[in-house]
Design a protein around this motif. Structure first.
Motif, short mmCIF file in Angstrom:
data_model
loop_
_atom_site.label_atom_id
_atom_site.label_comp_id
_atom_site.label_asym_id
_atom_site.label_seq_id
_atom_site.Cartn_x
_atom_site.Cartn_y
_atom_site.Cartn_z
N UNK A 93 -4.67 1.73 -1.74
CA UNK A 93 -5.40 0.01 -2.44
C UNK A 93 -6.11 -0.29 -3.52
N UNK A 94 -7.00 0.93 -3.75
CA UNK A 94 -7.76 1.22 -5.32
C UNK A 94 -7.10 0.43 -6.85
N UNK A 95 -5.83 1.53 -6.69
CA UNK A 95 -4.13 1.95 -7.28
C UNK A 95 -3.67 0.08 -7.88
N UNK A 96 -3.65 -0.22 -6.46
CA UNK A 96 -3.05 -2.17 -6.21
C UNK A 96 -4.05 -2.63 -7.56
N UNK A 97 -4.82 -2.62 -6.50
CA UNK A 97 -5.64 -3.40 -7.39
C UNK A 97 -6.15 -3.66 -8.77
#
Length: 109
Positions: A93-97
């Motif tokens: 999720x953090x990589x996507x954000x």
């Protein structure tokens, strides 16, 4: 969101995720139990994160009973069981954000 779940893209993705997880409920599997998966759960909810609707890492196979445990059906809030999966997929999720922020204005925020 009803139209999304009727779309050809969703039906194809749903089948892919169920096959990926061998039609086994991943929440039951956490506890060493077997249950047939009939539902594909959005770990980060479709309503809040439509851009994640078809991301493999955001989808997980579950039985209908376990899927009902992921959401409080009165408030539609994620339950503790659902939060477990969000914590487990936090890195993705953090990589996507981060990528989304870079793509939205050409540089990191």
């Amino acid at each position: 969101m009803g139209k999304f779940y009727e779309s050809k893209r969703w039906r194809k993705k749903r089948g892919h995720i169920l096959r990926r997880d061998s039609y086994q409920c991943q929440e039951s599997k956490r506890y060493g139990k077997y249950a047939e998966a009939t539902t594909v759960h959005h770990i980060y909810p479709l309503e809040e994160y439509p851009d994640l609707a078809l991301m493999d890492w955001n989808l997980i196979s579950m039985s209908a009973a376990q899927h009902d445990r992921m959401h409080d059906r009165k408030t539609d809030k994620i339950t503790a069981a659902g939060l477990y999966w969000q914590r487990k997929r936090r890195r993705e999720f953090e990589a996507w954000e981060k990528l989304r922020c870079i793509n939205s204005n050409g540089r990191e925020k």
